[in-house]
Design an enzyme around this catalytic site. Structure first.
Site, PDB file in Angstrom:
ATOM      1  N   ASP A 113       4.085  -2.478  13.417  1.00  0.00           N
ATOM      2  CA  ASP A 113       3.681  -3.414  12.352  1.00  0.00           C
ATOM      3  C   ASP A 113       4.653  -4.589  12.279  1.00  0.00           C
ATOM      4  OD1 ASP A 113       2.023  -4.377  10.392  1.00  0.00           O
ATOM      5  OD2 ASP A 113       2.889  -3.182   8.778  1.00  0.00           O
ATOM      6  N   GLY A 146       0.800  -1.207   0.000  1.00  0.00           N
ATOM      7  CA  GLY A 146       0.000   0.000   0.000  1.00  0.00           C
ATOM      8  C   GLY A 146       0.838   1.264   0.000  1.00  0.00           C
ATOM      9  N   PHE A 147       2.071   1.182   0.516  1.00  0.00           N
ATOM     10  CA  PHE A 147       2.948   2.351   0.561  1.00  0.00           C
ATOM     11  C   PHE A 147       3.540   2.683  -0.799  1.00  0.00           C
ATOM     12  CE2 PHE A 147       5.227  -1.501   1.741  1.00  0.00           C
ATOM     13  CZ  PHE A 147       6.179  -1.554   0.734  1.00  0.00           C
TER      14      PHE A 147
END
Length: 667
Positions: free
Chosen positions: A468, A354-355
């Protein structure tokens, strides 16, 4: 009388000429040092040159060529299925580093294939690839990385059974008997190479060995795979070659071939092999066109140079502000990163999420780096964010991925890290195409990540909450040491401040229950995620696994159930096959449960975890109350996961219903 003698002489010649044919047909063994007058069946674009060189394809696109031994070989299950073959091949690409899809040595029940060119190598098509009814064993020499077949790279050798998704594959290398190490080979170098394929029926073992043409057979094979050939081959099979091209092409050649169904194949005589054609000469017509174009280029040279200069400046344009001057040593130029990653080519991508995307790169000093490209349109807080990046770049620990620096462009931020050659840990835990980690490696990785996390929590001048922790964010270096990476969600806190944040972020399955209620991250939410990670490594299962349309296996609950039944070792990864130190496995599983306690105060600190792993402290008793463990410990948590706030990172599976039935699997 003379006529009769001439007739007898002619009959004798015909009889003698048929002797090699019958021998090859009956004995199922042959050797060809060149293919003049060879007993081959050719199809497609395959042809034999006057000097005996077998060419399977030329530089035309979208074509396939076949060359099979004319007679079927008997693979009776009554007798031995062992066979051996020695091949000399060469691939000459149309353009440097851009070639056709490669060559496959195949054992097939037929010489006729309902097949597609390009990535299918002329063996299968979209509808029959993977069917057991194919009865095809193939060894692929593949210079193209095809994502649909899960290829490991664009220069590999693979073992295929009825399917172009290889049972096992490896980069093209050979073991040097003299240097006692593996040396890389480039399949499309245009140089002849030798290939040995040996199957031992007694051990049911298939060995594949590669080497340059004048190198003796290496002592160690490139690939070694247990295979039951009786489940694949039929009684009558053909042996031979298939090659194909796609949008780019190569000349695919076979210079020599020996085969033996009843013993070791004879070695080829290198001095008798045919030579490859000389390099292609430019056609006169092309020279004329180039000269004409050269005249045009000279006329418009000034205009083109000016335009190139303008667009080059735009291409490598960066965003720089005055306050960045103090971070000069940590700032990379976009031009240097562009060159290091070969223009951010797709083949250099080593990660995606997603980054954004992560690219492999090599600096002029030959130092390898990983470059993460993050979209970032807002300029608000950029000064503080860059200051945080530079501060985190001062983190130094052997179990942390080092952040080297940054670069800014309009709408984009680039972060530069140390390159980890073996990639992320989750690929080794869950990918069928990679070798599995043994227990010693797993235990060392767990201790290393724990040490790195302790450094983040207590060993630096500021507290760093990672936020994370998971197998996908643990990278493996050259020595298979685990390094904790991706600090994109981390926040820094001074030791004398309240180390909490209200932004809920992370990955489902690793989130502590209190995060779903309060949204505040602490060092103990990191401990909870580390507990899920420990169980993941020991059990070889993800923290949450889908078992059916509305059923899931929660790993913490399952391990707790195994422990409560007195069979905690039943939760260990079955791929380890019991090859582990029992005390260490029990220790890891119990620490994982302790770290997964729903009460943050009941979880050990990372310093305490390290003491447990090093044997410097005894584990406390684990409570038998099942409500003390688990990701989904209350209906409140469950409702949150399926109706999360906008800041929460949701599960990527949209098909999950709002009601989850937690399946507690057997031990």
């Amino acid at each position: 009388m003379a006529i009769v003698l001439r007739s007898l002489h002619l009959l004798m010649i015909l009889y003698v000429s048929n002797i090699p044919l019958n021998f090859a047909q009956d004995e199922s063994q042959f050797i060809y040092n060149g293919f003049s007058q060879a007993n081959l069946s050719l199809d497609g674009s395959a042809k034999i040159h006057p000097n005996g060189l077998l060419q399977l394809t030329n530089i035309s696109n979208q074509q396939v060529g076949y060359a099979f031994y004319q007679f079927p070989v008997k693979f009776s299950t009554i007798s031995s299925l062992s066979f051996s073959t020695n091949i000399v091949f060469a691939m000459v690409p149309q353009e440097p580093e851009l070639g056709g899809h490669g060559i496959a040595f195949a054992i097939s029940p037929s010489r006729n294939f309902d097949a597609t060119t390009a990535a299918y190598l002329g063996l299968f098509n979209f509808s029959n690839n993977g069917h057991t009814s194919n009865h095809i064993l193939a060894i692929e020499l593949d210079p193209v990385e095809s994502a649909e077949f899960e290829d490991i790279d664009n220069n590999h050798v693979g073992i295929d059974v009825n399917d172009l998704r290889s049972l096992e594959s490896a980069p093209a290398t050979y073991y040097s008997n003299d240097e006692r190490r593996n040396i890389s080979l480039e399949l499309i170098s245009g140089n002849p190479m030798q290939l040995w394929i040996d199957y031992d029926e007694a051990e049911k073992l298939l060995n594949v060995t590669l080497a340059p043409i004048r190198t003796p057979k290496p002592n160690w094979p490139l690939l070694s795979r247990p295979i039951n050939l009786s489940e694949i081959v039929l009684e009558s099979m053909y042996v031979g070659f298939s090659a194909s091209t796609g949008t780019v092409a190569s000349d695919h050649y076979i210079l020599g071939w020996s085969f033996n169904k009843s013993g070791q194949a004879q070695s080829l005589d290198i001095s008798r092999l045919p030579t490859l054609p000389p390099g292609r000469k430019q056609k006169e017509k092309r020279i004329v066109v180039i000269r004409a174009l050269l005249i045009v280029v000279v006329v418009v040279l000034i205009t083109i140079t000016g335009a190139a200069y303008y667009f080059r400046r735009k291409k490598f344009e960066e965003v720089r502000e005055e306050w960045e001057s103090e971070y000069g040593t940590h700032r990379f130029s976009y031009n240097s990163l562009y060159k290091a990653t070969k223009g951010f080519k797709a083949k250099e991508i080593i990660g995606e999420g997603g980054f954004g995307k992560v690219y492999r790169g090599t600096l002029p000093s030959n130092e390898q780096i990983a470059v993460k490209r993050v979209s970032h349109d807002s300029q608000q807080g950029m000064k503080e964010f860059v200051a945080e990046i530079i501060s985190m770049g001062r983190l130094r620990h052997r179990n942390l991925v080092r952040l080297l620096g940054y670069c800014r462009r309009k709408g984009e931020l680039l972060l530069i890290y140390d390159y980890m050659p073996h990639g992320s840990l989750d690929r080794f835990l869950y990918s069928n195409g990679r070798r599995h980690l043994n227990w010693l490696q797993r235990f060392q990785i767990l201790r290393g990540v724990a040490s790195g996390l302790l450094y983040l929590h207590e060993g630096w001048e500021q507290i760093v909450i990672h936020r994370d922790i998971k197998a996908g964010n643990v990278l493996l270096d050259n020595e298979m040491n685990g390094r904790l990476g991706d600090f994109g969600l981390a926040r820094l806190y001074d030791h004398d401040t309240n180390s909490q944040t209200t932004l809920v972020a992370g990955t489902v399955g690793y989130l502590a229950p209190e995060l779903t209620r309060t949204g505040r991250a602490t060092t103990y939410t990191d401990v909870y995620a580390f507990g899920a990670f420990m169980l993941e490594v020991a059990c070889g299962r993800r923290p949450i696994e889908r078992m059916g349309m509305s059923e899931e296996l929660v790993l913490v609950d399952w391990v707790f159930e195994c422990w409560s039944k007195g069979d905690i070792l039943g939760a260990s990864d079955p791929r380890l096959e019991g090859n582990y130190v029992v005390e260490e496995m029990v220790l890891v599983l119990k620490i994982g449960l302790l770290c997964s306690h729903v009460n943050p105060a009941a979880r050990p600190s990372m310093r305490r975890v390290m003491q447990f792993l090093n044997g410097d402290a005894d584990l406390p008793n684990i409570p038998y109350d099942s409500a003390s463990f688990g990701t989904f410990s209350s209906s409140e948590t469950l409702d949150f996961l399926w109706s999360p706030p906008s800041s929460f990172v949701q599960s990527s599976d949209p098909s999950m219903s709002s009601t989850v039935s937690i399946l507690k699997g057997g031990c």
